[in-house]
Design a protein around this motif. Structure first.
Motif, PDB file in Angstrom:
ATOM      1  N   ARG A 130       0.821  -1.204   0.000  1.00 36.69           N
ATOM      2  CA  ARG A 130       0.000   0.000   0.000  1.00 36.69           C
ATOM      3  C   ARG A 130       0.859   1.260   0.000  1.00 36.69           C
ATOM      4  O   ARG A 130       0.370   2.341  -0.298  1.00 36.69           O
ATOM      5  N   GLU A 131       2.132   1.110   0.329  1.00 37.23           N
ATOM      6  CA  GLU A 131       3.029   2.246   0.358  1.00 37.23           C
ATOM      7  C   GLU A 131       3.896   2.312  -0.890  1.00 37.23           C
ATOM      8  O   GLU A 131       4.908   3.011  -0.890  1.00 37.23           O
ATOM      9  N   ALA A 132       3.545   1.597  -1.936  1.00 32.40           N
ATOM     10  CA  ALA A 132       4.365   1.569  -3.142  1.00 32.40           C
ATOM     11  C   ALA A 132       4.532   2.985  -3.685  1.00 32.40           C
ATOM     12  O   ALA A 132       3.544   3.696  -3.916  1.00 32.40           O
ATOM     13  N   PRO A 133       5.764   3.441  -3.888  1.00 36.81           N
ATOM     14  CA  PRO A 133       5.981   4.808  -4.364  1.00 36.81           C
ATOM     15  C   PRO A 133       5.754   4.919  -5.863  1.00 36.81           C
ATOM     16  O   PRO A 133       5.828   3.938  -6.606  1.00 36.81           O
ATOM     17  N   ARG A 134       5.478   6.109  -6.291  1.00 35.08           N
ATOM     18  CA  ARG A 134       5.434   6.420  -7.715  1.00 35.08           C
ATOM     19  C   ARG A 134       6.801   6.959  -8.099  1.00 35.08           C
ATOM     20  O   ARG A 134       7.310   7.896  -7.483  1.00 35.08           O
ATOM     21  N   VAL A 135       7.388   6.364  -9.114  1.00 36.93           N
ATOM     22  CA  VAL A 135       8.780   6.624  -9.464  1.00 36.93           C
ATOM     23  C   VAL A 135       8.843   7.571 -10.640  1.00 36.93           C
ATOM     24  O   VAL A 135       8.120   7.411 -11.625  1.00 36.93           O
ATOM     25  N   GLY A 141      20.289   6.858 -13.692  1.00 37.24           N
ATOM     26  CA  GLY A 141      20.835   6.380 -12.433  1.00 37.24           C
ATOM     27  C   GLY A 141      20.235   7.013 -11.202  1.00 37.24           C
ATOM     28  O   GLY A 141      20.622   6.662 -10.095  1.00 37.24           O
ATOM     29  N   HIS A 142      19.282   7.944 -11.356  1.00 37.55           N
ATOM     30  CA  HIS A 142      18.683   8.612 -10.213  1.00 37.55           C
ATOM     31  C   HIS A 142      17.177   8.708 -10.411  1.00 37.55           C
ATOM     32  O   HIS A 142      16.693   8.931 -11.521  1.00 37.55           O
ATOM     33  N   HIS A 143      16.431   8.561  -9.298  1.00 41.13           N
ATOM     34  CA  HIS A 143      14.971   8.615  -9.344  1.00 41.13           C
ATOM     35  C   HIS A 143      14.440   9.446  -8.188  1.00 41.13           C
ATOM     36  O   HIS A 143      15.041   9.507  -7.115  1.00 41.13           O
ATOM     37  N   TRP A 144      13.281  10.052  -8.417  1.00 39.79           N
ATOM     38  CA  TRP A 144      12.480  10.631  -7.353  1.00 39.79           C
ATOM     39  C   TRP A 144      11.436   9.602  -6.933  1.00 39.79           C
ATOM     40  O   TRP A 144      11.000   8.796  -7.742  1.00 39.79           O
ATOM     41  N   LEU A 145      11.043   9.656  -5.680  1.00 43.13           N
ATOM     42  CA  LEU A 145       9.999   8.781  -5.163  1.00 43.13           C
ATOM     43  C   LEU A 145       8.877   9.646  -4.602  1.00 43.13           C
ATOM     44  O   LEU A 145       9.099  10.436  -3.679  1.00 43.13           O
ATOM     45  N   ARG A 146       7.692   9.486  -5.142  1.00 46.69           N
ATOM     46  CA  ARG A 146       6.550  10.265  -4.689  1.00 46.69           C
ATOM     47  C   ARG A 146       5.554   9.349  -3.995  1.00 46.69           C
ATOM     48  O   ARG A 146       5.199   8.294  -4.527  1.00 46.69           O
ATOM     49  N   LEU A 147       5.109   9.760  -2.811  1.00 45.13           N
ATOM     50  CA  LEU A 147       4.155   8.987  -2.032  1.00 45.13           C
ATOM     51  C   LEU A 147       2.796   9.663  -2.053  1.00 45.13           C
ATOM     52  O   LEU A 147       2.693  10.894  -2.160  1.00 45.13           O
TER      53      LEU A 147
END
Length: 452
Positions: A130-135, A141-147
């Motif tokens: 349920r906490e899977a982030p949106r990438v 080589g770099h990502h943002w993670l949005r919750l």
């Protein structure tokens, strides 16, 4: 715990009988005899126990259980710590290049004076589906993670405003808000709230050390003698209680485990088909306080290591031993001016490991599998590293479009010069490495522990 190896036959095959080599077979650059270098590499291998790492005796098992118990206590105090998850335990600390975190302050820890054996533990967070982030991609080589939703409220104290829209892939990593205290109360339920790596690392360290303070060591078990945070890394030093007493270093890194393969992942030309274990990769905090998460391929590297010919592994370990004191003495390498006191040891060690993978793809397997070629391979890895530092070009092995040295703003000539001096006297550098390994084997870290 994940396990390495693909369960297939070695890709290089059995080597044919080696031809006799003349005593005049020497290294052109240094004048050292390759036979003498090979003997030193083999002796270093015995002292460092490359075949299987430190023997898993009761002291090492108790130390690992102690670290796992700390994670369980932390979960009881903060449910965001994973209750049950897959922990990836790697031999070697982050300063040995076990995980690619980029250059950063890693602290002054030396094998022998400060510890006897080192390990890295990747601890995945966000284990609940349920906490899977949106990438969102930031750079190669770099990502943002949005919750969103419940996960955003759960991690409210680790959020920061910023990052690109999910359908954009900008050319740089700018645009994030600061990772300080002033942003956190403004991001709850915000559409642009991203999970901040620096805040997650700070949360991880504070909760873990609180759990350690609330725990009581078991009689006859290891005790915690040192805990410190260095950027994304929580470093623990554990003293064993049974003779010979040893000091064990554990680097714990919070990570986000993601399934599948990231965009831009390249096929490996020499490693064959993957085994039954599913693919997956990690995101770990990078060196920039306001930056995005950094891609980590530790699981794939664990599998690849089982397919590298043993002589080449020995050559890499010897080159790493030569490089270790040099990296510790050149803290300004590959860094911006405002971070001139950072320690590049882990970054440089990972560059060397990347060259190991490229060598397996470029050179014949029968050549790499010959024990008498270990010295030539060791010198070759050092020469390749010097070339990469001079040109500031080294493609990432697992991901297309990512140059590990492409974003270095500072000149790497300092490390290149030190490396050239060691390369000019490889016998002396390897002898010093052998003596250091002997000191660590005797358990010298406990007696020499100061204030690392």
């Amino acid at each position: 715990m994940a396990s390495g190896g693909w369960g297939v036959a070695p890709w290089w095959g059995p080597p044919p009988p080696a031809p006799a080599r003349p005593l005049t077979d020497i290294d052109f650059c240094s004048g050292a005899q390759l036979r003498e270098l090979t003997q030193l590499i083999q002796e270093l291998g015995v002292q460092e126990s490359w075949a299987g790492g430190p023997q898993a005796g009761p002291d090492l098992i108790q130390a690992k259980d102690f670290v796992f118990s700390l994670l369980s206590v932390a979960h009881g105090r903060d449910p965001r710590f994973p209750a049950r998850t897959e922990l990836l335990l790697l031999r070697g600390g982050v300063r040995d290049g076990s995980v690619d975190l980029g250059p950063g302050r890693l602290g002054t820890y030396a094998r022998g004076p400060h510890y006897d054996a080192a390990f890295t533990l990747l601890v995945p967070v966000l284990g609940d589906e349920r906490e899977a982030p949106r990438v969102a991609a930031a750079t190669p080589g770099h990502h943002w993670l949005r919750l969103t939703g419940t996960a955003q409220r759960t991690w409210r104290d680790c959020l920061a405003c910023g990052g690109p829209p999910l359908d954009e892939t900008p050319g740089d990593a700018k645009g994030t808000g600061p990772a300080g205290e002033g942003t956190r109360e403004h991001v709850a339920e915000a559409d642009d709230a991203t999970l901040c790596p620096a805040l997650v690392a700070a949360w991880f360290f504070s909760r873990l050390t609180a759990a350690a303070a609330a725990s009581f060591p078991a009689p006859g078990g290891p005790r915690l003698v040192h805990a410190a945070r260095h950027g994304a890394v929580t470093t623990l030093l554990l003293a064993t209680s049974t003779p010979p007493r040893r000091l064990l270093l554990y680097d714990l890194v919070p990570a986000v485990a993601l399934p599948g393969r990231p965009r831009g992942a390249r096929a490996l030309a020499w490693a064959g088909e993957p085994g039954p274990e599913p693919d997956g990769y990690y995101l770990v905090p990078g060196p920039a306080p306001r930056g995005p998460w950094r891609l980590c391929f530790a699981r794939q590297e664990l599998r690849l290591k089982a397919r590298v010919p043993p002589p080449l592994l020995q050559a890499h370990a010897a080159a790493q031993a030569v490089l270790r004191p040099l990296a510790a003495g050149n803290r300004g390498l590959l860094l911006d001016d405002h971070r001139a006191h950072d320690d590049p040891a882990g970054s440089v060690a990972y560059l060397l490991k990347t060259l190991l993978y490229w060598a397996c793809e470029r050179l014949p397997g029968l050549y790499l599998a010959r024990p008498e070629n270990a010295a030539a391979c060791c010198l070759g890895l050092l020469d390749e590293l010097a070339r990469c530092l001079q040109t500031r070009e080294l493609p990432h092995y697992f991901l297309q479009g990512w140059d590990l040295l492409g974003d270095a703003d500072a000149d790497a000539s300092g490390m290149a010069s030190e490396l050239a001096r060691a390369r000019a006297e490889p016998v002396g550098a390897l002898r010093a490495a052998v003596e250091g390994a002997k000191a660590a084997r005797k358990g010298g870290g406990v007696g020499g522990l100061g204030a690392p």
